[in-house]
Write an enzyme that holds these catalytic residues in place. Structure first.
Site, short mmCIF file in Angstrom:
data_model
loop_
_atom_site.label_atom_id
_atom_site.label_comp_id
_atom_site.label_asym_id
_atom_site.label_seq_id
_atom_site.Cartn_x
_atom_site.Cartn_y
_atom_site.Cartn_z
N GLY A 19 0.82 -1.06 0.10
CA GLY A 19 -0.05 0.11 -0.09
C GLY A 19 0.92 1.48 0.02
O GLY A 19 0.91 2.28 -0.72
N ILE A 40 8.00 -9.20 -2.57
CA ILE A 40 7.97 -10.68 -3.02
C ILE A 40 6.69 -10.56 -4.03
O ILE A 40 6.78 -11.65 -4.92
CB ILE A 40 7.56 -11.29 -1.77
CG1 ILE A 40 7.52 -13.02 -2.10
CG2 ILE A 40 6.17 -10.94 -1.22
CD1 ILE A 40 7.43 -13.64 -0.65
N TYR A 141 3.32 -8.83 15.38
CA TYR A 141 3.65 -7.97 14.45
C TYR A 141 4.50 -6.73 15.03
O TYR A 141 5.44 -6.37 14.64
CB TYR A 141 2.58 -7.28 13.69
CG TYR A 141 2.80 -6.24 12.92
CD1 TYR A 141 3.42 -6.31 11.73
CD2 TYR A 141 1.93 -4.98 13.12
CE1 TYR A 141 3.62 -4.88 11.19
CE2 TYR A 141 1.98 -4.03 12.39
CZ TYR A 141 2.72 -3.83 11.23
OH TYR A 141 2.91 -2.65 10.64
C1 15L Z 1 -0.07 -0.74 10.80
O1 15L Z 1 1.09 -0.96 11.36
C2 15L Z 1 -0.80 -1.50 9.62
O2 15L Z 1 0.44 -1.81 8.87
C3 15L Z 1 -1.82 -0.73 9.09
O3 15L Z 1 -2.17 -1.53 7.93
C4 15L Z 1 -2.72 -0.03 9.91
O4 15L Z 1 -3.65 -1.05 10.49
C5 15L Z 1 -2.21 0.75 11.04
O5 15L Z 1 -1.03 0.10 11.78
C6 15L Z 1 -2.90 1.24 12.14
O6 15L Z 1 -2.37 0.98 13.45
O7 15L Z 1 -4.06 1.95 11.82
#
Ligand code: 15L
Length: 269
Positions: A19, A40, A141
């Site tokens: 994105g 990827i 994550y």
């Molecule tokens: C992130 O780290 C994500 O990559 C993104 O998709 C969002 O969800 C964002 O955090 C968020 O906290 O809104």
């Protein structure tokens, strides 16, 4: 909208098919002679001035080769939402290590690392936090991004490779809900931030939050000033529409209590 005069010979953009990678690809091309783009996933056709290199971050040899001849890296690649640890460990843990090893071996001087607000997602929305407060990751994550920040610190202390770790909030065309009134980062501010991080004379390893100039905020972003980042957008013009659309929220729900929002209860476990 870029006005920076500084041009790089070759920049590497990882995660270029994602994105934010798609947003930054043309904007970074404007500040370098050659933009090497990697992912990827399929990256589409190679535009003038681009080098397209499809690679998996967990493939060490491929990632080391990506860093050859590169001045600086914008490392967005990896898993960007909550997944099992097994899915995250390759791209985010090993992959980020491979990027830094490549930088060390091939002499790249600076990395802009896409960290995340989920490094500190378990602070409550009632708190204002600074980047030097202890991490409180809200999942695997977020943990992987905390690891990436530690890796950045280590490679600066041991090898002098500078990094700006950007704890990106919510970078989308518009803020989508009440939480994003605090966490939103517009695409133009994302570009401003990345260019500032690439071109500031000295950054050592700096951790900053990736946010626009939002009226509501949980993050003290004073550290961003020494990088030269001055956001120009704000979530405020979207507030009325969001509040009408979303209605009242239950503040006792974890997604409304914690800064990480819905991430604090997400996951395959
Ligand atoms: C992130 O780290 C994500 O990559 C993104 O998709 C969002 O969800 C964002 O955090 C968020 O906290 O809104």
């Amino acid at each position: 909208m870029n006005t920076t005069a500084i041009r790089f010979k070759r920049l590497l953009l990882t995660g270029a098919a994602g994105g934010l990678g798609r947003v930054l690809r043309p904007r970074l091309k404007a500040v370098c002679d050659t933009l090497r783009v990697s992912d990827i996933a399929d990256l589409g056709a190679e535009a003038a001035g681009e080098e397209v290199r499809q690679a998996a971050l967990q493939d060490k040899a491929a990632v080391l080769a990506l860093l050859e001849g590169v001045d600086a890296v914008v490392h967005l690649g990896g898993v960007s939402t909550e997944h099992s640890f097994e899915d995250i460990i390759g791209p985010n843990i090993a992959g980020t290590f491979h990027v830094y090893e490549g930088a060390r071996l091939h002499g790249a001087k600076r990395v802009v690392f896409a960290s995340s607000n989920h490094v500190t997602g378990f602070y409550t929305q009632g708190q204002t936090i600074t980047p030097d407060m202890p991490p409180r990751p809200d999942g695997y994550y977020g943990l992987s991004k905390a690891f990436g920040e530690n890796l950045a610190q280590f490679y600066f202390d041991r090898h002098g490779i500078e990094t700006v770790s950007v704890r990106i909030g919510s970078s989308f065309p518009e803020p989508a809900d009440r939480r994003m009134l605090a966490t939103w980062l517009s695409y133009d501010d994302l570009e401003r931030l990345v260019l500032a991080a690439l071109t500031a004379p000295v950054v050592d390893h700096t951790v900053i939050f990736g946010m626009s100039d939002n009226r509501l905020t949980w993050w003290d972003n004073t550290a961003a000033r020494h990088v030269g980042y001055r956001p120009q957008d704000s979530s405020e013009p979207f507030r009325a529409a969001i509040e009408t659309r979303q209605g009242a929220i239950d503040p006792t729900q974890p997604a409304a209590r914690f800064q990480g929002g819905a991430f604090v209860t997400k996951g395959p476990y």
